[in-house]
Write an enzyme that holds these catalytic residues in place. Structure first.
Site, PDB file in Angstrom:
ATOM      1  N   ASN A   3       0.829  -1.201   0.000  1.00 48.59           N
ATOM      2  CA  ASN A   3       0.000   0.000   0.000  1.00 48.59           C
ATOM      3  C   ASN A   3       0.866   1.253   0.000  1.00 48.59           C
ATOM      4  OD1 ASN A   3      -2.096  -1.814   0.195  1.00 48.59           O
ATOM      5  ND2 ASN A   3      -2.329  -1.573   2.412  1.00 48.59           N
ATOM      6  N   VAL A   4       0.341   2.296  -0.605  1.00 49.66           N
ATOM      7  CA  VAL A   4       1.075   3.572  -0.686  1.00 49.66           C
ATOM      8  C   VAL A   4       0.400   4.632   0.187  1.00 49.66           C
ATOM      9  CG1 VAL A   4       1.916   3.064  -3.019  1.00 49.66           C
ATOM     10  CG2 VAL A   4      -0.252   4.312  -2.748  1.00 49.66           C
TER      11      VAL A   4
ATOM     12  N   HIS B 280       5.821  -0.503  -2.666  1.00 52.43           N
ATOM     13  CA  HIS B 280       5.309   0.229  -3.834  1.00 52.43           C
ATOM     14  C   HIS B 280       5.353   1.730  -3.640  1.00 52.43           C
ATOM     15  CE1 HIS B 280       2.910  -3.597  -5.161  1.00 52.43           C
ATOM     16  NE2 HIS B 280       4.221  -3.745  -5.281  1.00 52.43           N
TER      17      HIS B 280
ATOM     18  N   CYS C 217      10.793  14.878  -8.674  1.00 55.43           N
ATOM     19  CA  CYS C 217      10.834  15.405 -10.042  1.00 55.43           C
ATOM     20  C   CYS C 217      11.231  14.305 -11.018  1.00 55.43           C
ATOM     21  CB  CYS C 217      11.847  16.548 -10.136  1.00 55.43           C
ATOM     22  SG  CYS C 217      12.087  17.116 -11.841  1.00 55.43           S
TER      23      CYS C 217
ATOM     24  N   CYS D 127      14.189  22.444 -11.497  1.00 54.80           N
ATOM     25  CA  CYS D 127      14.539  22.331 -12.935  1.00 54.80           C
ATOM     26  C   CYS D 127      13.340  22.535 -13.849  1.00 54.80           C
ATOM     27  CB  CYS D 127      15.159  20.955 -13.205  1.00 54.80           C
ATOM     28  SG  CYS D 127      13.939  19.629 -13.274  1.00 54.80           S
TER      29      CYS D 127
ATOM     30  N   THR E 112      -4.581  -9.028   0.662  1.00 55.28           N
ATOM     31  CA  THR E 112      -4.003  -8.922  -0.677  1.00 55.28           C
ATOM     32  C   THR E 112      -4.480 -10.087  -1.538  1.00 55.28           C
ATOM     33  OG1 THR E 112      -1.959  -8.809  -1.986  1.00 55.28           O
ATOM     34  CG2 THR E 112      -1.869 -10.083   0.069  1.00 55.28           C
TER      35      THR E 112
END
Ligand code: APR
Length: 252
Positions: free
Chosen positions: A103-104, A120, A128, A152, A190
């Site tokens: 999971n994020v 993950h 960036c 940038c 999961t």
């Protein structure tokens, strides 16, 4: 419903020096965060190939960024549930504990888990795409269009692993080491279909772990785990912790 906790699992926990859990989207479902493959899953409404990969991002950065901005808002408005908190308690009860997550959503860290391997990535972090500089949320303008790097001018992307990308080497190494040395290995919430994460319970089993699956539905792991408990993680895990705590206190 009171989940039945087997003597085999309690005895394995009692003698465990090392244990780990691999978690998936199902552990956050009771926090109100959609899973990917259930009937209301994210992949039923969106196409991963249109959103969760670099080509999609370069083709339409604003669409991909808007999708992640939506998911960040859902996560920001939610919080850890009883299942996340049960893993924090197991981390305190077992000498060597690792929480490995696909999971994020950052909910394990918000719940208080300390030793966490994020396979993950983490949606609360960005970088960036051009120069790699970190560009975390609080430095970015609140907007749905993909922001640009202040250093940038390159496109800023979420720090999550997209399909076709490699997992962070340090997180994978930590997870694989934990699976190899685990006496007990949980697979929680999961569908066990996305590799290499889905190989971790098999690695643990090959190295002698007692493998326990806690999931709402059967999965490809179900026939291979030592034990599968079908149901909601937020109901089952607190019962496992309570029974384990009672046994450790000599009351069970
Ligand atoms: N308690 C326990 N299990 C649950 C619950 C719950 N409350 N709710 C749902 N589940 C189970 C479902 O039965 C399903 O098997 O959680 C599982 C979620 O599976 P997926 O939606 O496939 O999510 P996950 O396994 O985490 O996906 C793995 O795929 O798309 C990629 O990167 C993404 O990390 C994700 C990876």
């Amino acid at each position: 419903m009171t989940a039945e906790v087997s003597d085999a699992l309690l005895n394995a926990l009692k003698s465990a020096q090392s244990a780990a859990a691999l978690t998936g989207a199902g552990i956050s479902a009771e926090s109100g965060i959609e899973t990917f493959r259930g009937e209301n899953g994210l992949w039923n409404r969106f196409k991963p190939e249109e959103l969760a990969n670099v080509d999609a991002f370069l083709r339409n950065p604003d669409l991909v960024w808007a999708w992640y901005a939506y998911r960040k808002r859902v996560i920001h408005q939610s919080g850890p549930n009883a299942a996340h908190r049960a893993l924090v308690e197991l981390e305190a009860l077992i000498p060597d504990w690792t929480t490995i997550t696909q999971n994020v959503d950052d909910l394990h860290r918000r719940a208080g888990s300390r030793n966490v391997a994020e396979l993950h990535g983490n949606i609360t972090r960005n970088y960036c795409y051009e120069c790699g500089a970190r560009c975390d949320d609080d430095t970015l303008p609140e907007e749905n269009n993909a922001p640009h790097c202040s250093k940038c001018g390159g496109l800023v992307r979420p720090d999550v692993v997209w399909f076709g990308e490699l997992l962070p080497a340090d997180a994978w190494e930590k997870a694989e080491d934990a699976a190899r040395r685990a006496d007990v290995f949980f697979s929680i919430g999961t569908s066990a279909v996305v590799y290499p994460a889905a190989s971790l319970p098999l690695i643990a089993k090959r190295h002698g772990a007692y493998v326990v699956e806690v999931n709402m539905d059967a999965t490809p792991l179900t026939g291979l785990a030592d034990e599968t408990i079908i149901g909601a993680a937020g109901e089952i895990l607190p019962v496992i912790v309570d029974k384990f705590r009672e046994m450790k206190a000599g009351r069970g």
